[in-house]
Design a protein around this motif. Structure first.
Motif, short mmCIF file in Angstrom:
data_model
loop_
_atom_site.label_atom_id
_atom_site.label_comp_id
_atom_site.label_asym_id
_atom_site.label_seq_id
_atom_site.Cartn_x
_atom_site.Cartn_y
_atom_site.Cartn_z
N ARG A 1 -12.35 -0.26 27.58
CA ARG A 1 -13.08 -0.93 27.29
C ARG A 1 -14.55 -0.80 25.88
N ILE B 1 -17.83 -0.05 25.23
CA ILE B 1 -19.40 0.41 24.93
C ILE B 1 -20.28 1.62 23.99
N ASP C 1 -11.28 18.23 33.38
CA ASP C 1 -11.06 17.97 35.13
C ASP C 1 -10.19 19.27 34.79
N ASN D 1 -13.77 13.53 31.81
CA ASN D 1 -13.48 11.97 32.11
C ASN D 1 -14.28 11.39 33.42
N THR D 2 -15.73 11.83 33.38
CA THR D 2 -16.83 10.94 33.82
C THR D 2 -17.48 9.96 33.16
N LEU E 1 -16.31 7.82 31.37
CA LEU E 1 -16.04 6.82 31.40
C LEU E 1 -16.69 5.71 32.23
N ARG E 2 -16.80 6.49 33.48
CA ARG E 2 -17.75 5.61 33.77
C ARG E 2 -19.10 5.36 33.45
N ASP E 3 -20.17 6.22 32.56
CA ASP E 3 -21.70 6.06 31.39
C ASP E 3 -21.30 4.81 31.17
N ASP E 4 -22.69 4.22 31.21
CA ASP E 4 -23.36 2.69 30.52
C ASP E 4 -23.21 3.15 28.71
N LYS F 1 -19.19 14.85 25.91
CA LYS F 1 -18.06 14.28 27.26
C LYS F 1 -17.28 14.22 25.95
#
Length: 149
Positions: free
Chosen positions: A29, A31, A68, A115-116, A118-121, A127
């Motif tokens: 995606r 971002i 991770d 890997n967090t 990937l969830r961020d806006d 990161k």
């Protein structure tokens, strides 16, 4: 842009990455980042290896403890081996964009170390680790061209 891409080569970047190319990835995606709206997350089919140090990671603002544990190995001497599946790319030239049919399109490439992300806006630079100026090609257009023959 296509959903599959190939990192064909690098212009500038670490030798350990150059030796592992070509590498293929699936686009996840787009971002926005703090400085521009057009970064893209992708996941490599096979991990690339990256050797760095705890000092280098901390100087970049990266928290090695947030990585991770299956993807990071910290040695007693402070060296770090990373297995990287997640990458971030952005067009090298402002105003241009990765697109269907692209061949050796120049991008900035960074490794995702937390890997967090990937969830961020919004892309958080703490990161990721900037790695290289790379060239990518659209794999889907290659498949279509072969199918049409």
């Amino acid at each position: 842009m296509s959903s599959r891409l190939r990192i064909t080569s690098i212009d500038t970047g670490p030798d350990d990455l150059r030796e592992q190319l070509p590498a293929e990835a699936r686009l996840l995606r787009q971002i926005p980042g703090p400085d521009r709206p057009d970064y893209f997350f992708a996941v490599l089919d096979e991990a690339v290896r990256c050797r760095t140090s705890l000092t280098a990671l901390r100087e970049l603002g990266v928290d090695p403890d947030a990585a991770d544990p299956q993807l990071i190995r910290i040695h007693e001497d402070g060296t770090v081996d990373l297995r990287v599946f997640g990458i971030v790319i952005a067009a090298r030239i402002a105003g241009s964009h990765p697109h269907a049919g692209m061949k050796d399109f120049p991008v900035m490439l960074a490794y995702v170390v937390d890997n967090t992300a990937l969830r961020d806006d919004v892309l958080d630079f703490t990161k990721i680790i900037y790695s290289a100026v790379a060239f990518i090609s659209d794999i889907d257009s290659e498949t279509a061209a072969v199918s049409e023959s």
